[in-house]
Write a protein that holds these residues in place. Structure first.
Motif, PDB file in Angstrom:
ATOM      1  N   LEU A 113       0.823  -1.208   0.000  1.00  0.00           N
ATOM      2  CA  LEU A 113       0.000   0.000   0.000  1.00  0.00           C
ATOM      3  C   LEU A 113       0.858   1.260   0.000  1.00  0.00           C
ATOM      4  O   LEU A 113       0.487   2.264  -0.616  1.00  0.00           O
ATOM      5  CB  LEU A 113      -0.935   0.002   1.209  1.00  0.00           C
ATOM      6  N   ARG A 114       1.992   1.232   0.654  1.00  0.00           N
ATOM      7  CA  ARG A 114       2.902   2.378   0.631  1.00  0.00           C
ATOM      8  C   ARG A 114       3.420   2.609  -0.787  1.00  0.00           C
ATOM      9  O   ARG A 114       3.517   3.752  -1.246  1.00  0.00           O
ATOM     10  CB  ARG A 114       4.047   2.156   1.627  1.00  0.00           C
ATOM     11  N   GLU A 115       3.732   1.512  -1.479  1.00  0.00           N
ATOM     12  CA  GLU A 115       4.172   1.635  -2.874  1.00  0.00           C
ATOM     13  C   GLU A 115       3.032   2.168  -3.748  1.00  0.00           C
ATOM     14  O   GLU A 115       3.251   2.997  -4.646  1.00  0.00           O
ATOM     15  CB  GLU A 115       4.648   0.279  -3.386  1.00  0.00           C
ATOM     16  N   TRP A 116       1.818   1.660  -3.489  1.00  0.00           N
ATOM     17  CA  TRP A 116       0.643   2.133  -4.235  1.00  0.00           C
ATOM     18  C   TRP A 116       0.465   3.634  -4.049  1.00  0.00           C
ATOM     19  O   TRP A 116       0.217   4.366  -5.013  1.00  0.00           O
ATOM     20  CB  TRP A 116      -0.598   1.378  -3.756  1.00  0.00           C
ATOM     21  N   PHE A 117       0.585   4.103  -2.811  1.00  0.00           N
ATOM     22  CA  PHE A 117       0.431   5.532  -2.542  1.00  0.00           C
ATOM     23  C   PHE A 117       1.472   6.339  -3.302  1.00  0.00           C
ATOM     24  O   PHE A 117       1.150   7.378  -3.905  1.00  0.00           O
ATOM     25  CB  PHE A 117       0.547   5.805  -1.041  1.00  0.00           C
ATOM     26  N   SER A 118       2.711   5.899  -3.277  1.00  0.00           N
ATOM     27  CA  SER A 118       3.767   6.625  -3.978  1.00  0.00           C
ATOM     28  C   SER A 118       3.477   6.698  -5.466  1.00  0.00           C
ATOM     29  O   SER A 118       3.690   7.752  -6.100  1.00  0.00           O
ATOM     30  CB  SER A 118       5.121   5.940  -3.743  1.00  0.00           C
ATOM     31  N   THR A 119       2.977   5.603  -6.034  1.00  0.00           N
ATOM     32  CA  THR A 119       2.640   5.588  -7.459  1.00  0.00           C
ATOM     33  C   THR A 119       1.507   6.560  -7.762  1.00  0.00           C
ATOM     34  O   THR A 119       1.565   7.328  -8.731  1.00  0.00           O
ATOM     35  CB  THR A 119       2.251   4.169  -7.896  1.00  0.00           C
ATOM     36  N   GLU A 120       0.461   6.532  -6.935  1.00  0.00           N
ATOM     37  CA  GLU A 120      -0.689   7.416  -7.142  1.00  0.00           C
ATOM     38  C   GLU A 120      -0.287   8.885  -7.002  1.00  0.00           C
ATOM     39  O   GLU A 120      -0.717   9.749  -7.777  1.00  0.00           O
ATOM     40  CB  GLU A 120      -1.800   7.087  -6.144  1.00  0.00           C
ATOM     41  N   ALA A 121       0.531   9.175  -5.995  1.00  0.00           N
ATOM     42  CA  ALA A 121       0.946  10.555  -5.766  1.00  0.00           C
ATOM     43  C   ALA A 121       1.843  11.051  -6.896  1.00  0.00           C
ATOM     44  O   ALA A 121       1.685  12.179  -7.387  1.00  0.00           O
ATOM     45  CB  ALA A 121       1.671  10.662  -4.427  1.00  0.00           C
ATOM     46  N   THR A 122       2.771  10.206  -7.330  1.00  0.00           N
ATOM     47  CA  THR A 122       3.676  10.592  -8.408  1.00  0.00           C
ATOM     48  C   THR A 122       2.901  10.849  -9.698  1.00  0.00           C
ATOM     49  O   THR A 122       3.220  11.784 -10.456  1.00  0.00           O
ATOM     50  CB  THR A 122       4.730   9.493  -8.626  1.00  0.00           C
ATOM     51  N   ALA A 123       1.881  10.023  -9.952  1.00  0.00           N
ATOM     52  CA  ALA A 123       1.056  10.214 -11.145  1.00  0.00           C
ATOM     53  C   ALA A 123       0.345  11.564 -11.126  1.00  0.00           C
ATOM     54  O   ALA A 123      -0.053  12.078 -12.182  1.00  0.00           O
ATOM     55  CB  ALA A 123       0.036   9.081 -11.256  1.00  0.00           C
ATOM     56  N   ARG A 124       0.179  12.151  -9.947  1.00  0.00           N
ATOM     57  CA  ARG A 124      -0.459  13.468  -9.815  1.00  0.00           C
ATOM     58  C   ARG A 124       0.562  14.600  -9.787  1.00  0.00           C
ATOM     59  O   ARG A 124       0.221  15.741  -9.474  1.00  0.00           O
ATOM     60  CB  ARG A 124      -1.323  13.490  -8.549  1.00  0.00           C
ATOM     61  N   GLY A 125       1.812  14.262 -10.056  1.00  0.00           N
ATOM     62  CA  GLY A 125       2.846  15.291 -10.075  1.00  0.00           C
ATOM     63  C   GLY A 125       3.346  15.677  -8.709  1.00  0.00           C
ATOM     64  O   GLY A 125       4.023  16.705  -8.564  1.00  0.00           O
ATOM     65  N   LEU A 126       3.033  14.885  -7.688  1.00  0.00           N
ATOM     66  CA  LEU A 126       3.502  15.178  -6.336  1.00  0.00           C
ATOM     67  C   LEU A 126       4.869  14.547  -6.118  1.00  0.00           C
ATOM     68  O   LEU A 126       5.168  13.468  -6.640  1.00  0.00           O
ATOM     69  CB  LEU A 126       2.503  14.652  -5.300  1.00  0.00           C
ATOM     70  N   SER A 127       5.686  15.187  -5.319  1.00  0.00           N
ATOM     71  CA  SER A 127       7.030  14.704  -5.013  1.00  0.00           C
ATOM     72  C   SER A 127       6.989  13.925  -3.697  1.00  0.00           C
ATOM     73  O   SER A 127       6.644  14.485  -2.651  1.00  0.00           O
ATOM     74  CB  SER A 127       7.991  15.894  -4.892  1.00  0.00           C
ATOM     75  N   VAL A 128       7.336  12.642  -3.748  1.00  0.00           N
ATOM     76  CA  VAL A 128       7.167  11.749  -2.594  1.00  0.00           C
ATOM     77  C   VAL A 128       8.492  11.528  -1.883  1.00  0.00           C
ATOM     78  O   VAL A 128       9.525  11.294  -2.524  1.00  0.00           O
ATOM     79  CB  VAL A 128       6.577  10.389  -3.033  1.00  0.00           C
ATOM     80  N   GLU A 129       8.452  11.600  -0.550  1.00  0.00           N
ATOM     81  CA  GLU A 129       9.627  11.288   0.257  1.00  0.00           C
ATOM     82  C   GLU A 129       9.184  10.577   1.532  1.00  0.00           C
ATOM     83  O   GLU A 129       8.030  10.680   1.956  1.00  0.00           O
ATOM     84  CB  GLU A 129      10.404  12.555   0.609  1.00  0.00           C
ATOM     85  N   THR A 130      10.117   9.841   2.109  1.00  0.00           N
ATOM     86  CA  THR A 130       9.882   9.159   3.386  1.00  0.00           C
ATOM     87  C   THR A 130      10.780   9.785   4.426  1.00  0.00           C
ATOM     88  O   THR A 130      11.992   9.892   4.231  1.00  0.00           O
ATOM     89  CB  THR A 130      10.201   7.655   3.281  1.00  0.00           C
ATOM     90  N   ASP A 131      10.191  10.212   5.561  1.00  0.00           N
ATOM     91  CA  ASP A 131      11.043  10.837   6.575  1.00  0.00           C
ATOM     92  C   ASP A 131      11.656   9.781   7.483  1.00  0.00           C
ATOM     93  O   ASP A 131      11.454   8.573   7.318  1.00  0.00           O
ATOM     94  CB  ASP A 131      10.269  11.919   7.342  1.00  0.00           C
ATOM     95  N   ARG A 132      12.410  10.214   8.454  1.00  0.00           N
ATOM     96  CA  ARG A 132      13.192   9.281   9.265  1.00  0.00           C
ATOM     97  C   ARG A 132      12.332   8.407  10.169  1.00  0.00           C
ATOM     98  O   ARG A 132      12.811   7.390  10.694  1.00  0.00           O
ATOM     99  CB  ARG A 132      14.204  10.050  10.094  1.00  0.00           C
ATOM    100  N   ASN A 133      11.052   8.784  10.383  1.00  0.00           N
ATOM    101  CA  ASN A 133      10.143   7.983  11.192  1.00  0.00           C
ATOM    102  C   ASN A 133       9.211   7.118  10.344  1.00  0.00           C
ATOM    103  O   ASN A 133       8.273   6.526  10.876  1.00  0.00           O
ATOM    104  CB  ASN A 133       9.323   8.898  12.105  1.00  0.00           C
ATOM    105  N   GLY A 134       9.472   7.052   9.052  1.00  0.00           N
ATOM    106  CA  GLY A 134       8.664   6.200   8.174  1.00  0.00           C
ATOM    107  C   GLY A 134       7.384   6.841   7.693  1.00  0.00           C
ATOM    108  O   GLY A 134       6.535   6.152   7.115  1.00  0.00           O
ATOM    109  N   ILE A 135       7.215   8.144   7.905  1.00  0.00           N
ATOM    110  CA  ILE A 135       6.026   8.860   7.427  1.00  0.00           C
ATOM    111  C   ILE A 135       6.239   9.233   5.965  1.00  0.00           C
ATOM    112  O   ILE A 135       7.300   9.761   5.601  1.00  0.00           O
ATOM    113  CB  ILE A 135       5.771  10.117   8.272  1.00  0.00           C
ATOM    114  N   LEU A 136       5.248   8.970   5.133  1.00  0.00           N
ATOM    115  CA  LEU A 136       5.300   9.334   3.723  1.00  0.00           C
ATOM    116  C   LEU A 136       4.734  10.738   3.529  1.00  0.00           C
ATOM    117  O   LEU A 136       3.686  11.075   4.085  1.00  0.00           O
ATOM    118  CB  LEU A 136       4.495   8.345   2.888  1.00  0.00           C
ATOM    119  N   TRP A 137       5.408  11.542   2.728  1.00  0.00           N
ATOM    120  CA  TRP A 137       4.981  12.900   2.413  1.00  0.00           C
ATOM    121  C   TRP A 137       4.948  13.036   0.892  1.00  0.00           C
ATOM    122  O   TRP A 137       5.958  12.778   0.226  1.00  0.00           O
ATOM    123  CB  TRP A 137       5.957  13.936   2.967  1.00  0.00           C
TER     124      TRP A 137
END
Length: 405
Positions: A35-59
């Motif tokens: 699901l984390r990979e799915w979110f990154s794919t969906e966000a990237t498809a919308r032109g959003l820049s995805v990163e993971t912080d040091r506590n594992g939170i996806l932005w």
């Protein structure tokens, strides 16, 4: 443009639990990582820049300026309780993605950055501490304690995080992330009957009930089920059964209180074995923090009396505790004004459930939107949201984000 339901349909097969029904998506397990990979794919498809912080939170960032400080943040979680419903967590994430689509369709030009987030281990179903990601970010959990937490298989959080690509030595309060949260708005399925009774699709959150989790370990004498006479037993399972009933009785005597034992684990767990120890987990909630403390004290005291009579010992360990949260008043009023155009008369509701928005409220203004659940049931496969209500929730979230941007 995708609907919320079509976005959720794309993950409807991830983490299905053939034994319990519903979904089991523990943090850093294969389903949750998918699901984390799915979110990154969906966000990237919308032109959003995805990163993971040091506590594992996806932005996932929609950058509007050179700085991300003071951004508008929305999102929820993707992990679940064992055998949970399809909407608790993922509805908020999918709605945030669709809200971005709506904002773009409206031609909105943000005057500050927007982030869609995914917080790990909100439910606490794998490592026992709810809202673990947001607690780490805000510094309300000791990173050493978190690294040492273990799941039912003995895997430490540190090892699970490392396997998921994180460096567990960097867990802890994140000042950079805190600076980035100017306002946080979380959309969530309602986990009760408030909107059903009000015949409304969406509501604004007012308060979050104070609650905590405690582990009560009852130790007795392990022995053979066939050779040990009833009079010769010090059986912790008998004591545990009485404690469960005592917790219900004590909570029922206090108006507005809740006490639940949702998990009980005998050791060693054999059918023909008298357990040597039984661990049970208490979830206790009340709007007044002093009452919550009093309830757990009374339950613990009664457990000690029961154990003394049964020849056992009781040890209580606090795993997490959160006080009652009053969501930011100014932000609530802003939400009310934003929703007044499309959703006039939007009600305001308290929640008895815990959420990352409550934890983040210690470092930034936070607010919540709830979407109607026609069953009134949550943490169960029977949890549900109608397609029209899901789209209404995304529209409401977009309205709120547009005003705040």
């Amino acid at each position: 443009m995708q609907t919320v339901s079509s976005v959720l349909d794309s993950i409807s097969d991830v983490g299905r639990d053939a034994t319990r029904g519903g979904y089991s998506r523990g943090v850093f397990t294969s389903p949750e990582l998918s699901l984390r990979e799915w979110f990154s794919t969906e966000a990237t498809a919308r032109g959003l820049s995805v990163e993971t912080d040091r506590n594992g939170i996806l932005w996932a960032w929609w950058d509007a300026t050179d700085s991300r400080d003071g951004a508008l943040v929305t999102g929820s979680h993707l992990d679940s309780v064992p055998g949970g419903g399809a909407f608790d967590g993922p509805l908020g994430v999918a709605s945030a993605l669709v809200a971005v689509d709506l904002l773009r369709e409206r031609g909105v030009r943000p005057n500050r950055s927007l982030a869609v987030t995914v917080f790990p281990e909100e439910e606490g179903s794998r490592f026992g501490v709810s809202c673990l990601g947001s607690r780490l970010l805000t510094g309300t959990l000791d990173p050493d304690r978190v690294r040492a937490l273990t799941d039912a298989d003995g895997t430490t959080f540190a090892d699970a995080a490392r396997a998921a690509g994180l460096d567990p030595t960097h867990l802890g309060r994140d000042e950079q992330a805190i600076r980035r949260i100017g306002d946080f708005v979380e959309l969530h399925v309602e986990q009760g009957r408030g909107l059903i009774d009000l015949d409304a699709a969406v509501a604004i959150g007012s308060t979050m009930l104070g609650h905590g989790r405690w582990r009560l370990s009852i130790t007795g004498q392990g022995n053979h089920a066939g050779t040990t006479l009833m009079a010769d037993r010090a059986d912790p399972m008998i004591a545990a059964a009485q404690v469960v009933l005592a917790a219900r009785k004590i909570a029922a005597e206090q108006d507005g209180a809740r006490a639940t034992v949702g998990r009980l684990q005998p050791v060693p767990g054999g059918t023909n074995v008298i357990a040597s120890r039984v661990d049970l987990w208490l979830d206790v909630r009340h709007e007044e923090d002093a009452v919550t403390a009093s309830l757990i004290e009374r339950i613990h005291g009664q457990a000690q009396k029961i154990c003394a009579f049964e020849g056992c010992r009781a040890t209580l360990t606090e795993e997490s505790r959160s006080g009652t949260v009053h969501f930011d008043g100014a932000l609530q009023r802003t939400l009310g004004l934003a929703l007044g155009r499309s959703f006039p008369g939007t009600p305001t509701l308290p929640t008895g459930a815990g959420h990352d928005a409550g934890i983040l409220g210690t470092v930034a203004p936070t607010a919540m939107l709830f979407v109607r659940n026609p069953t009134g049931i949550s943490h169960s496969p029977e949890e549900f949201v109608e397609r029209d209500d899901a789209d209404a929730g995304a529209t409401a979230l977009a309205d709120v984000l547009e005003d705040l941007l």
